[in-house]
Each structure stands twice: as C-alpha cells, then as structure tokens.
Design a protein around this motif. Structure first.
Motif, PDB file in Angstrom:
ATOM      1  N   UNK A  34      27.765  52.556  44.650  1.00  0.00           N
ATOM      2  CA  UNK A  34      26.313  52.465  44.472  1.00  0.00           C
ATOM      3  C   UNK A  34      25.853  51.012  44.264  1.00  0.00           C
ATOM      4  N   UNK A  35      26.534  50.091  44.947  1.00  0.00           N
ATOM      5  CA  UNK A  35      26.090  48.701  44.942  1.00  0.00           C
ATOM      6  C   UNK A  35      24.827  48.566  45.787  1.00  0.00           C
ATOM      7  N   UNK A  36      24.673  49.484  46.737  1.00  0.00           N
ATOM      8  CA  UNK A  36      23.474  49.522  47.580  1.00  0.00           C
ATOM      9  C   UNK A  36      22.646  50.735  47.178  1.00  0.00           C
ATOM     10  N   UNK A  37      21.409  50.485  46.778  1.00  0.00           N
ATOM     11  CA  UNK A  37      20.499  51.565  46.385  1.00  0.00           C
ATOM     12  C   UNK A  37      19.109  51.250  46.915  1.00  0.00           C
ATOM     13  N   UNK A  38      18.284  52.280  47.005  1.00  0.00           N
ATOM     14  CA  UNK A  38      16.884  52.079  47.366  1.00  0.00           C
ATOM     15  C   UNK A  38      16.041  52.148  46.103  1.00  0.00           C
ATOM     16  N   UNK A  39      15.127  51.206  45.960  1.00  0.00           N
ATOM     17  CA  UNK A  39      14.194  51.230  44.843  1.00  0.00           C
ATOM     18  C   UNK A  39      13.274  52.434  45.031  1.00  0.00           C
ATOM     19  N   UNK A  40      13.191  53.344  44.048  1.00  0.00           N
ATOM     20  CA  UNK A  40      12.393  54.565  44.233  1.00  0.00           C
ATOM     21  C   UNK A  40      10.887  54.322  44.356  1.00  0.00           C
ATOM     22  N   UNK A  41      10.390  53.212  43.857  1.00  0.00           N
ATOM     23  CA  UNK A  41       8.962  52.916  43.972  1.00  0.00           C
ATOM     24  C   UNK A  41       8.620  52.210  45.288  1.00  0.00           C
ATOM     25  N   UNK A  42       9.384  51.152  45.606  1.00  0.00           N
ATOM     26  CA  UNK A  42       9.042  50.334  46.776  1.00  0.00           C
ATOM     27  C   UNK A  42       9.805  50.743  48.037  1.00  0.00           C
TER      28      UNK A  42
END
Length: 152
Positions: free
Chosen positions: A115-123
């Motif tokens: 999980x070094x790569x994640x998507x920001x849930x807001x942006x």
C-alpha cells in the motif's frame, strides 16, 4: 535485576548484528534447479523473502529477495552463492512516478502489496509513500500510460 539486565544486553547485541539486504540473484542455467533459498535458511540461518521471481527450467533465473540474518552469516551466504556461479547484486533502485504523465487511474494501487501507492479519497490523486515501497516493480507493467519506472 541482574538476569533482566543481561537478557536485555544480549537482546540488544543480537538485534545490532541482525541485518537486511535487498539483492538480485541471477542463476545460470545449470544452477536454476538448486534449492538456494532452502540452503540459505538451513546452512546459513538466513531468511530469504522473495519479492519477485522469474525462474524456469533450463533458462537463466532471476530473483529479487530481501535477505535477513546475522551480518556475518549474510556475508557468508552471499559468498557461497558467488562460489556457485550465482550472480548477486545489491538492489538500490527506487520507483519513480512521472507526475506529468500520471492520470491517477489507480490501477497501480491494486497490485501494490505494501500500500505504498494509494488514492486520496477526497481528491482521487495518487499518493506514493516511498518508505513503504519494497521496489517489487509490480506497478510498472500495470500503469497504462507508463508513468511508473525505476531509476536503475
């Protein structure tokens, strides 16, 4: 109090001698059948965490592994592999993300084991936490716009 203190000193000394090394191991065709990770554990007390592997019969094999164990045992294990004509090179590369090319689709987040790569849930923008990355390179072929590479 004396036993606790001695135990603590022993534990600290033991931890200081433990080490991890990330290496790429390349096997010639004739050694690809050799149980190398087993021998590392049994003969040298070195654990081999396989991060990436490409091994097939009668072909050159390649493993990216994180070796952990006593410093002297790690060195002895690496020397033994080299004596077997196995190439051992230190992996120092890092994942690089081209911010201009990235379309923030999130496909890479699905294959990242740490999980070094994640998507920001807001942006919905891609976040890369370098300290969590183990450079397994699974994200590279997943990126549809080739925005991810290594700096090797």
């Amino acid at each position: 109090m004396g036993k606790k203190s001695n135990f603590r000193k022993s534990l600290i000394s033991n931890l200081k001698s433990q080490m991890k090394k990330r290496v790429t191991i390349t096997f010639p065709k004739r050694t690809v059948q050799m149980p190398v990770t087993y021998r590392l554990a049994k003969d040298f007390n070195v654990a081999a965490n396989i991060i990436r592997a490409a091994v097939a019969p009668n072909q050159i094999g390649k493993l990216v592994v994180e070796l952990s164990g006593d410093i002297d045992q790690l060195d002895a294990a690496i020397e033994w592999m080299r004596d077997q004509s196995i190439t051992v090179s230190h992996s120092l590369g890092e994942i690089v993300i081209d911010e201009e090319a990235c379309v923030h689709c999130g496909l890479c987040t699905g294959v990242c084991p740490t999980q070094a790569l994640t998507l920001n849930p807001q942006s919905f923008k891609l976040n890369f936490t370098r300290s969590r990355c183990i450079v397994c390179e699974q994200c590279i072929p997943t990126c549809p716009v080739n925005a991810i590479s290594t700096n090797l």
